[in-house]
Write a protein that holds these residues in place. Structure first.
Motif, PDB file in Angstrom:
ATOM      1  N   GLU A 124       0.819  -1.217   0.000  1.00  0.00           N
ATOM      2  CA  GLU A 124       0.000   0.000   0.000  1.00  0.00           C
ATOM      3  C   GLU A 124       0.851   1.265   0.000  1.00  0.00           C
ATOM      4  N   PHE A 125       2.059   1.178   0.588  1.00  0.00           N
ATOM      5  CA  PHE A 125       2.948   2.332   0.641  1.00  0.00           C
ATOM      6  C   PHE A 125       4.392   1.899   0.389  1.00  0.00           C
ATOM      7  N   LEU A 126       5.202   2.826  -0.109  1.00  0.00           N
ATOM      8  CA  LEU A 126       6.615   2.560  -0.377  1.00  0.00           C
ATOM      9  C   LEU A 126       7.426   3.804  -0.039  1.00  0.00           C
ATOM     10  N   ARG A 127       8.585   3.601   0.582  1.00  0.00           N
ATOM     11  CA  ARG A 127       9.488   4.723   0.862  1.00  0.00           C
ATOM     12  C   ARG A 127      10.592   4.772  -0.182  1.00  0.00           C
ATOM     13  N   THR A 128      10.791   5.949  -0.771  1.00  0.00           N
ATOM     14  CA  THR A 128      11.883   6.192  -1.702  1.00  0.00           C
ATOM     15  C   THR A 128      12.530   7.507  -1.293  1.00  0.00           C
ATOM     16  N   ASN A 129      13.177   8.221  -2.233  1.00  0.00           N
ATOM     17  CA  ASN A 129      13.696   9.546  -1.886  1.00  0.00           C
ATOM     18  C   ASN A 129      13.376  10.553  -2.979  1.00  0.00           C
ATOM     19  N   ALA A 130      13.688  11.811  -2.719  1.00  0.00           N
ATOM     20  CA  ALA A 130      13.305  12.896  -3.620  1.00  0.00           C
ATOM     21  C   ALA A 130      13.951  12.770  -4.991  1.00  0.00           C
ATOM     22  N   ARG A 131      15.104  12.111  -5.067  1.00  0.00           N
ATOM     23  CA  ARG A 131      15.797  11.956  -6.345  1.00  0.00           C
ATOM     24  C   ARG A 131      15.123  10.937  -7.255  1.00  0.00           C
ATOM     25  N   ALA A 132      14.191  10.170  -6.733  1.00  0.00           N
ATOM     26  CA  ALA A 132      13.577   9.098  -7.511  1.00  0.00           C
ATOM     27  C   ALA A 132      12.198   9.442  -8.056  1.00  0.00           C
ATOM     28  N   VAL A 133      11.584  10.528  -7.586  1.00  0.00           N
ATOM     29  CA  VAL A 133      10.191  10.793  -7.955  1.00  0.00           C
ATOM     30  C   VAL A 133      10.096  11.740  -9.148  1.00  0.00           C
ATOM     31  N   VAL A 134       9.321  11.333 -10.140  1.00  0.00           N
ATOM     32  CA  VAL A 134       9.038  12.163 -11.310  1.00  0.00           C
ATOM     33  C   VAL A 134       7.549  12.497 -11.287  1.00  0.00           C
ATOM     34  N   LYS A 135       7.233  13.773 -11.233  1.00  0.00           N
ATOM     35  CA  LYS A 135       5.837  14.190 -11.172  1.00  0.00           C
ATOM     36  C   LYS A 135       5.152  13.890 -12.502  1.00  0.00           C
ATOM     37  N   LEU A 136       3.935  13.356 -12.434  1.00  0.00           N
ATOM     38  CA  LEU A 136       3.185  12.993 -13.628  1.00  0.00           C
ATOM     39  C   LEU A 136       2.359  14.167 -14.134  1.00  0.00           C
ATOM     40  N   GLY A 137       2.215  14.223 -15.460  1.00  0.00           N
ATOM     41  CA  GLY A 137       1.339  15.211 -16.058  1.00  0.00           C
ATOM     42  C   GLY A 137      -0.114  14.910 -15.751  1.00  0.00           C
ATOM     43  N   ASP A 138      -0.977  15.906 -15.965  1.00  0.00           N
ATOM     44  CA  ASP A 138      -2.394  15.772 -15.613  1.00  0.00           C
ATOM     45  C   ASP A 138      -3.090  14.644 -16.376  1.00  0.00           C
ATOM     46  N   SER A 139      -2.567  14.286 -17.541  1.00  0.00           N
ATOM     47  CA  SER A 139      -3.230  13.279 -18.372  1.00  0.00           C
ATOM     48  C   SER A 139      -2.846  11.851 -18.006  1.00  0.00           C
ATOM     49  N   LEU A 140      -1.930  11.675 -17.054  1.00  0.00           N
ATOM     50  CA  LEU A 140      -1.402  10.350 -16.738  1.00  0.00           C
ATOM     51  C   LEU A 140      -1.865   9.878 -15.367  1.00  0.00           C
ATOM     52  N   GLU A 141      -2.295   8.615 -15.307  1.00  0.00           N
ATOM     53  CA  GLU A 141      -2.700   7.973 -14.063  1.00  0.00           C
ATOM     54  C   GLU A 141      -1.625   6.971 -13.631  1.00  0.00           C
ATOM     55  N   PRO A 142      -1.332   6.893 -12.323  1.00  0.00           N
ATOM     56  CA  PRO A 142      -0.271   6.002 -11.855  1.00  0.00           C
ATOM     57  C   PRO A 142      -0.389   4.558 -12.339  1.00  0.00           C
ATOM     58  N   ALA A 143      -1.581   3.955 -12.267  1.00  0.00           N
ATOM     59  CA  ALA A 143      -1.721   2.554 -12.672  1.00  0.00           C
ATOM     60  C   ALA A 143      -1.452   2.357 -14.156  1.00  0.00           C
ATOM     61  N   ALA A 144      -1.703   3.396 -14.952  1.00  0.00           N
ATOM     62  CA  ALA A 144      -1.526   3.280 -16.406  1.00  0.00           C
ATOM     63  C   ALA A 144      -0.067   3.346 -16.827  1.00  0.00           C
ATOM     64  N   VAL A 145       0.779   3.948 -15.977  1.00  0.00           N
ATOM     65  CA  VAL A 145       2.177   4.146 -16.374  1.00  0.00           C
ATOM     66  C   VAL A 145       3.170   3.412 -15.478  1.00  0.00           C
ATOM     67  N   ALA A 146       2.701   2.718 -14.444  1.00  0.00           N
ATOM     68  CA  ALA A 146       3.612   2.133 -13.448  1.00  0.00           C
ATOM     69  C   ALA A 146       4.712   1.295 -14.079  1.00  0.00           C
ATOM     70  N   ALA A 147       4.360   0.456 -15.043  1.00  0.00           N
ATOM     71  CA  ALA A 147       5.363  -0.433 -15.636  1.00  0.00           C
ATOM     72  C   ALA A 147       6.383   0.311 -16.480  1.00  0.00           C
ATOM     73  N   LEU A 148       6.108   1.567 -16.812  1.00  0.00           N
ATOM     74  CA  LEU A 148       7.107   2.359 -17.519  1.00  0.00           C
ATOM     75  C   LEU A 148       8.297   2.669 -16.616  1.00  0.00           C
ATOM     76  N   ALA A 149       8.116   2.500 -15.300  1.00  0.00           N
ATOM     77  CA  ALA A 149       9.185   2.812 -14.352  1.00  0.00           C
ATOM     78  C   ALA A 149      10.393   1.910 -14.511  1.00  0.00           C
ATOM     79  N   ASP A 150      10.221   0.709 -15.032  1.00  0.00           N
ATOM     80  CA  ASP A 150      11.368  -0.177 -15.247  1.00  0.00           C
ATOM     81  C   ASP A 150      11.331  -0.767 -16.649  1.00  0.00           C
TER      82      ASP A 150
END
Length: 341
Positions: A124-150
């Motif tokens: 449900e939650f994950l800890r990372t750091n500020a260097r790892a987070v990329v803010k998403l544009g308004d048109s993008l939903e987390p579940a739709a792009v999650a696999a793009l992370a790797d």
């Protein structure tokens, strides 16, 4: 909170109740997971293939392709705020070592890799750091792009390398159009005028490649090398991007490559064996690819926001992680499987 944890190798992970992570350090960012990609690497981890390499202590939480919303931040975080939708670079890097300072944070000397050698995002939650987070544009939903992370980042990283050497009139062969390959095809089409030939044994995967804009589709039915040579007037392609890396793909890919061509290795499992005289006499190059940098991920999100790159996904509730892993292992996932808490 609920998390999918691996307690023993070569056994199915289990849902467990674990402590919710906190933003303890100044640059910590806690993310409420909106989607976690299910990757074939997760299957390899469960089988124990990564045990010696990572040295991770069990039990721990799987999941290295993650996106969601900022839940809490440390005192020094200034690039995101609570509530922001974000995708997470898979590595938590230091920013201080020589590779990081040179923009090569993929090879950070002090990195951790959530889901690989520390707790990941099947939770449900994950800890990372500020260097790892990329803010998403308004048109993008987390579940739709999650696999793009790797998966998407790895595909983009290889495509970006290939694009730097490709010119109008050139040809690039993509071997494998599955979870990574269909993203790679989209990235190539977004960034280069070179013609794209896609080789795969699955007509369904070739269908994904056609939707992604590939000019030529070649079924790997035993005649794929001849088909590619026919399409390139007998010369072979200027570049081959191999998302398979085993089961004869390497031998085929080398045979599809023209003199002075570049072979980008992304998939793994096989062995690269070629006489050195063949390398020097044709001046072909072999280029390894791991995962992309933070800047690569930002660029990929720009393409995604513009509709140039998209994922074919199938979502599962977090509690159905076993079904998602089984479907992936049995080849029943079109595109990428995503766990949604």
């Amino acid at each position: 909170m609920k998390a999918v944890q691996l307690s023993n190798y070569d056994r199915t992970p289990e849902i467990a109740d674990v402590a919710e992570p906190e933003a303890a350090a100044p640059l910590d960012v806690v993310v409420r997971i909106g989607g976690a990609g299910v990757c074939r690497t997760d299957l390899h981890i469960i089988e124990g293939q990564w045990a010696q390499k990572t040295g991770v202590s069990l039990p721990y939480t799987l999941g290295h392709e993650n996106a969601g919303w900022v839940h809490a931040v440390g005192s020094a975080v200034s690039n995101v705020e609570v509530g922001d939708p974000v995708i997470l670079h898979p590595l938590v890097t230091c920013g201080l070592c020589r590779p990081c300072r040179g923009g090569d944070d993929v090879h950070c000397e002090n990195s951790t890799f959530p889901g690989i050698n520390t707790d990941g995002g099947y939770a449900e939650f994950l800890r990372t750091n500020a260097r790892a987070v990329v803010k998403l544009g308004d048109s993008l939903e987390p579940a739709a792009v999650a696999a793009l992370a790797d998966a998407g980042l790895t595909a983009y990283h290889a495509a970006r390398k290939a694009v730097a050497a490709l010119r109008p009139g050139d040809t690039v062969v993509v071997i494998g159009s599955g979870g990574l390959g269909h993203i790679g095809v989209q990235a190539l089409k977004a960034m280069t005028p070179a013609e794209v030939i896609v080789v795969d044994r699955s007509w369904e995967a070739l269908g994904l490649a056609e939707l992604a804009g590939a000019e030529h589709l070649v079924n790997a039915d035993g005649t794929q090398v001849e088909a590619v040579l026919d399409l390139t007037d007998g010369h072979g392609a200027e570049a081959v991007v191999d998302f398979v890396g085993e089961g004869g793909a390497i031998e085929d890919g080398i045979a599809m490559l023209r003199r002075t061509g570049d072979y980008y290795v992304v998939g793994y499992g096989g062995t690269l064996a070629i006489p050195t005289i063949d390398i020097i006499s044709t001046e072909i190059n072999f280029v390894g690819n791991l995962v992309g940098s933070y800047n690569d991920l930002e660029e990929l999100m720009t393409l995604a926001a513009r509709g140039k790159v998209s994922l074919h996904t199938r979502t599962y509730p977090l509690t159905d992680f076993g079904k998602a892993l089984e479907d992936l292992d049995n080849g029943q996932v079109k595109g990428r499987a995503i766990l949604v808490p």
